[in-house]
Write a protein that holds these residues in place. Structure first.
Motif, PDB file in Angstrom:
ATOM      1  N   UNK A 268     -69.656 -56.015  92.488  1.00 51.30           N
ATOM      2  CA  UNK A 268     -68.409 -56.232  93.202  1.00 51.30           C
ATOM      3  C   UNK A 268     -68.613 -57.110  94.413  1.00 51.30           C
ATOM      4  N   UNK A 269     -69.651 -56.784  95.098  1.00 54.07           N
ATOM      5  CA  UNK A 269     -69.856 -57.416  96.381  1.00 54.07           C
ATOM      6  C   UNK A 269     -70.133 -58.901  96.217  1.00 54.07           C
ATOM      7  N   UNK A 270     -70.783 -59.247  95.161  1.00 53.20           N
ATOM      8  CA  UNK A 270     -71.220 -60.628  95.014  1.00 53.20           C
ATOM      9  C   UNK A 270     -70.059 -61.588  94.838  1.00 53.20           C
ATOM     10  N   UNK A 271     -69.020 -61.163  94.137  1.00 49.39           N
ATOM     11  CA  UNK A 271     -67.959 -62.112  93.799  1.00 49.39           C
ATOM     12  C   UNK A 271     -66.604 -61.683  94.333  1.00 49.39           C
ATOM     13  N   UNK A 272     -66.606 -60.903  95.405  1.00 47.64           N
ATOM     14  CA  UNK A 272     -65.326 -60.451  95.947  1.00 47.64           C
ATOM     15  C   UNK A 272     -65.030 -61.163  97.265  1.00 47.64           C
ATOM     16  N   UNK A 273     -63.821 -61.673  97.331  1.00 47.31           N
ATOM     17  CA  UNK A 273     -63.406 -62.365  98.549  1.00 47.31           C
ATOM     18  C   UNK A 273     -62.464 -61.471  99.329  1.00 47.31           C
ATOM     19  N   UNK A 274     -62.594 -61.560 100.615  1.00 52.16           N
ATOM     20  CA  UNK A 274     -61.621 -60.855 101.436  1.00 52.16           C
ATOM     21  C   UNK A 274     -60.647 -61.902 101.957  1.00 52.16           C
ATOM     22  N   UNK A 275     -59.399 -61.671 101.709  1.00 49.97           N
ATOM     23  CA  UNK A 275     -58.372 -62.622 102.139  1.00 49.97           C
ATOM     24  C   UNK A 275     -57.570 -61.965 103.247  1.00 49.97           C
ATOM     25  N   UNK A 276     -57.538 -62.556 104.386  1.00 45.00           N
ATOM     26  CA  UNK A 276     -56.761 -61.982 105.479  1.00 45.00           C
ATOM     27  C   UNK A 276     -55.687 -62.969 105.920  1.00 45.00           C
TER      28      UNK A 276
ATOM     29  N   UNK B 133     -55.441 -67.855  93.058  1.00 51.38           N
ATOM     30  CA  UNK B 133     -56.900 -67.772  92.984  1.00 51.38           C
ATOM     31  C   UNK B 133     -57.425 -68.030  91.569  1.00 51.38           C
ATOM     32  N   UNK B 134     -56.537 -67.912  90.590  1.00 49.57           N
ATOM     33  CA  UNK B 134     -56.981 -68.134  89.213  1.00 49.57           C
ATOM     34  C   UNK B 134     -57.368 -69.594  88.972  1.00 49.57           C
ATOM     35  N   UNK B 135     -56.934 -70.468  89.865  1.00 49.91           N
ATOM     36  CA  UNK B 135     -57.264 -71.887  89.710  1.00 49.91           C
ATOM     37  C   UNK B 135     -58.775 -72.129  89.734  1.00 49.91           C
TER      38      UNK B 135
ATOM     39  N   UNK C 252     -59.934 -60.246  96.356  1.00 46.34           N
ATOM     40  CA  UNK C 252     -59.896 -60.932  95.069  1.00 46.34           C
ATOM     41  C   UNK C 252     -61.311 -60.940  94.507  1.00 46.34           C
ATOM     42  N   UNK C 253     -61.467 -60.445  93.311  1.00 46.16           N
ATOM     43  CA  UNK C 253     -62.797 -60.420  92.696  1.00 46.16           C
ATOM     44  C   UNK C 253     -62.849 -61.409  91.558  1.00 46.16           C
ATOM     45  N   UNK C 254     -63.944 -62.102  91.511  1.00 51.16           N
ATOM     46  CA  UNK C 254     -64.151 -63.045  90.408  1.00 51.16           C
ATOM     47  C   UNK C 254     -65.213 -62.502  89.480  1.00 51.16           C
ATOM     48  N   UNK C 255     -65.170 -62.987  88.267  1.00 52.37           N
ATOM     49  CA  UNK C 255     -66.213 -62.599  87.329  1.00 52.37           C
ATOM     50  C   UNK C 255     -67.517 -63.312  87.686  1.00 52.37           C
ATOM     51  N   UNK C 256     -67.363 -64.496  88.206  1.00 57.92           N
ATOM     52  CA  UNK C 256     -68.536 -65.318  88.493  1.00 57.92           C
ATOM     53  C   UNK C 256     -68.610 -65.609  89.990  1.00 57.92           C
TER      54      UNK C 256
END
Lengths: 337, 282
Positions: B199-207, B222-224, B248-252
């Motif tokens: 989770x931690x590796x590909x998760x963005x914090x959006x504020x 973010x899907x772009x 927002x979490x990405x797979x990669x």
């Protein structure tokens, strides 16, 4: 709606009845006492003492002057409604399971239990509506049910027929004058006792409730099944409502199994079905034992139910009940405007 | 009031006090058919109260069945003999209100559903608040219990490694008690699991997210940059508006890096987004 709770009985209720004007409710229970209650506020008018055993049944005559009861002390009794005075006692060999006056109040019918050496019978007495008068000692008619004992019975319109429901799930039609068996049809499942029989106001058709978990609307003339209401629990009682075309079914787990089931599982609810569409439209909960009897106010403004839990619950319907219409009914009402 | 000499009972005194002269009740008839009734009473604290009531009497006529009316006046008999008028409390009571609303397609489940809803409502009243994201769930159920520190908690870096339970362990709620001799070694226990790392590796914090934002808006934006596995927008339980931050979490992780770079400073709504990698929880 806020039900009124009548807690005057110490044991399970067996039958509750409104008088024809709907202002008094009569209740009988296994505690040997008959109760009379004002239906509008639940005030107890009085009690009728004298029976020595559990009571099974009660009925009031059309003018609300005479009250008939029957019970496990092998007697059928006649009371003066107003004073609670015992007018007459008829003794039998077995207990009385059901009493009913004819529409004119001139005849009284009693259903006797079958016991070793005694077949179940239906007896009819001529009644003098004057409470001061002496009542006949001997029955005017006696029908012996040699096939299967009768559990419930009643007079059709003009007392032309006597209709009886039997222990084996069949319904019979007897001639009201001669007692001759005219028809017998198996309307409910085999060996599923007919537990209740209540008349439409004009007594041309009636509703039966049975242990086979269904209730049926049947004509008095030809014993034709008009409607069937299927539920998921053994039924003890079924009633038709006036004003609205509904039927109210009461039942629940058998009384002997009650302690082992929770109120939720026991299905101790009054079920409302639409009389024509045979569809369930709602339930009213409240009892914590099976409903042994449901009675509808003759003017259709409410109903009461007597339960195995020893309570009578008197309900006065509120606006939502009277406003309810099916879509097709609403369209029809619109079209007729 | 005359009191026998020598008796100064407190009870008597009390008696005397209440017998202060009160003006008599007056009833006056008004011209418009109403009545004015003035009564005087004394309150518990001794103050005199003047009550003025204006009432109008109207006669309401209802037609009742004469037989029913006659029966209402019957004397009670049997067990009720001699009892006063009106329902007796030992035999008659009013039960709790029952809502009975017939419906065309009634199902046994409809009532059960209403009961589960009731339970939910009860939970709402209980004010559940996640200590991590302030959402309306238990802290243990928080989707970010692995990626975020509890709100208002000490900065994770400040925590010494040998006493991580102080804020992190207890805050996470889900971890069971760890005996003191194991605390140092085990670190934060389950938090070292793979889930946390992934989770931690590909998760963005959006504020600085607009309060009118929807999860779907974020997902679209973010899907772009790659396959988004999860979008969480913190919302206020009461108002339903966004709280101003999201994850927002990405797979990669590569996609996440790209998105972080591009989306930081992106104007969304009336605000400028700030995007960074979600901080490690201790």
């Amino acid at each position: 709606m806020r039900p009124i709770l009548l807690s005057g009985h110490e044991r399970a209720l067996t039958q509750v009845k409104y008088n024809p004007d709907g202002d008094i409710i009569f209740s009988v229970s296994k505690d040997h006492v008959v109760g009379a209650w004002y239906s509008h506020n639940g005030e107890r008018l009085g009690t009728y003492h004298g029976h020595q055993g559990a009571l099974w049944t009660v009925d009031v005559d059309p003018t609300s002057t005479l009250l008939a009861t029957g019970g496990a002390d092998n007697t059928m009794r006649l009371w003066e409604v107003k004073s609670g005075k015992l007018l007459k006692t008829w003794d039998f060999a077995t207990s009385i399971k059901r009493v009913e006056f004819s529409a004119d109040g001139r005849q009284l019918l009693g259903v006797t239990e079958k016991r070793s050496g005694h077949l179940g019978t239906i007896v009819v007495y001529d009644i003098n509506p004057d409470p001061e008068a002496d009542q006949a000692d001997d029955h005017a008619l006696r029908i012996v049910c040699d096939e299967s004992k009768a559990t419930v019975a009643g007079f059709s319109y003009l007392a032309r027929y006597i209709i009886a429901g039997h222990e084996d799930g069949s319904v019979s039609q007897y001639d009201g004058k001669t007692g001759e068996l005219l028809y017998n049809t198996q309307v409910h499942e085999d060996d599923m006792q007919v537990t209740d029989l209540q008349w439409a106001p004009d007594r041309t058709y009636f509703i039966t409730a049975s242990k086979d978990k269904s209730a049926k609307l049947i004509t008095a003339e030809s014993l034709e099944v008009l409607k069937t209401y299927v539920t998921d629990t053994p039924l003890n009682s079924a009633a038709m409502t006036s004003v609205k075309d509904f039927v109210i079914l009461g039942g629940g787990q058998a009384a002997m199994d009650v302690t082992t089931t929770s109120a939720r599982q026991g299905k101790f609810e009054a079920r409302f079905y639409h009389k024509i569409f045979m569809e369930e439209i709602g339930r009213v909960r409240g009892h914590f034992g099976p409903l042994n009897y449901v009675a509808v106010h003759p003017q259709g403004t409410g109903y009461c139910s007597g339960g195995e839990d020893g309570y009578v619950r008197v309900h006065h319907f509120d606006k939502a009940y009277f406003d309810f219409l099916y879509e097709v009914e609403r369209e029809q009402a619109q079209a007729n405007l | 009031m005359s009191r026998p000499a020598g008796r100064t009972d407190w009870a008597d005194e009390d008696d005397e006090e209440s017998s202060v002269q009160l003006p008599p009740t007056s009833i006056t008839k008004n011209k418009d058919g109403t009545e004015t009734i003035i009564t005087y009473t004394i309150r518990d604290d001794g103050k005199k109260i003047k009550t003025t009531r204006r009432i109008k009497k109207t006669t309401v006529k209802t037609e009742v069945n004469p037989r029913v009316a006659e029966r209402k006046h019957w004397a009670k008999f049997g067990a009720e003999k001699g009892k006063p008028l009106g329902p007796q409390t030992d035999t008659t009571s009013v039960a709790e209100n029952i809502v009975f609303r017939p419906v065309a397609a009634w199902k046994a489940s409809t009532e059960d559903k209403s009961e589960t809803e009731k339970k939910k409502a009860n939970l709402k009243d209980a004010k559940i608040k996640c200590r991590i994201c302030s959402g309306d769930h238990w802290t243990t159920k928080c989707p970010f219990k692995d990626t975020m520190t509890p709100e208002g908690g000490a900065a994770p870096a400040d925590l010494a490694d040998d006493e991580p339970e102080k804020a992190g362990g207890l805050g996470a709620g889900g971890s069971s008690y760890v005996p003191p001799h194991l605390r140092g070694r085990g670190g934060a226990g389950e938090k070292m699991g793979g889930k946390y790392e992934r989770d931690d590796l590909a998760t963005l914090r959006v504020t600085n997210v607009s309060e009118f934002a929807e999860e779907q808006d974020l997902r679209d934006m973010f899907s772009r940059y790659g396959h988004v596995t999860r979008v969480f927008l913190a919302k206020d339980r009461e108002t339903g508006k966004a709280k101003g931050f999201a994850f927002v979490s990405y797979a990669d992780r590569m996609d996440a890096e790209k998105a972080c770079e591009k989306m930081d400073g992106y104007g969304f709504g009336h605000l400028i987004l700030r995007v960074e990698f979600a901080k490690k929880a201790t």
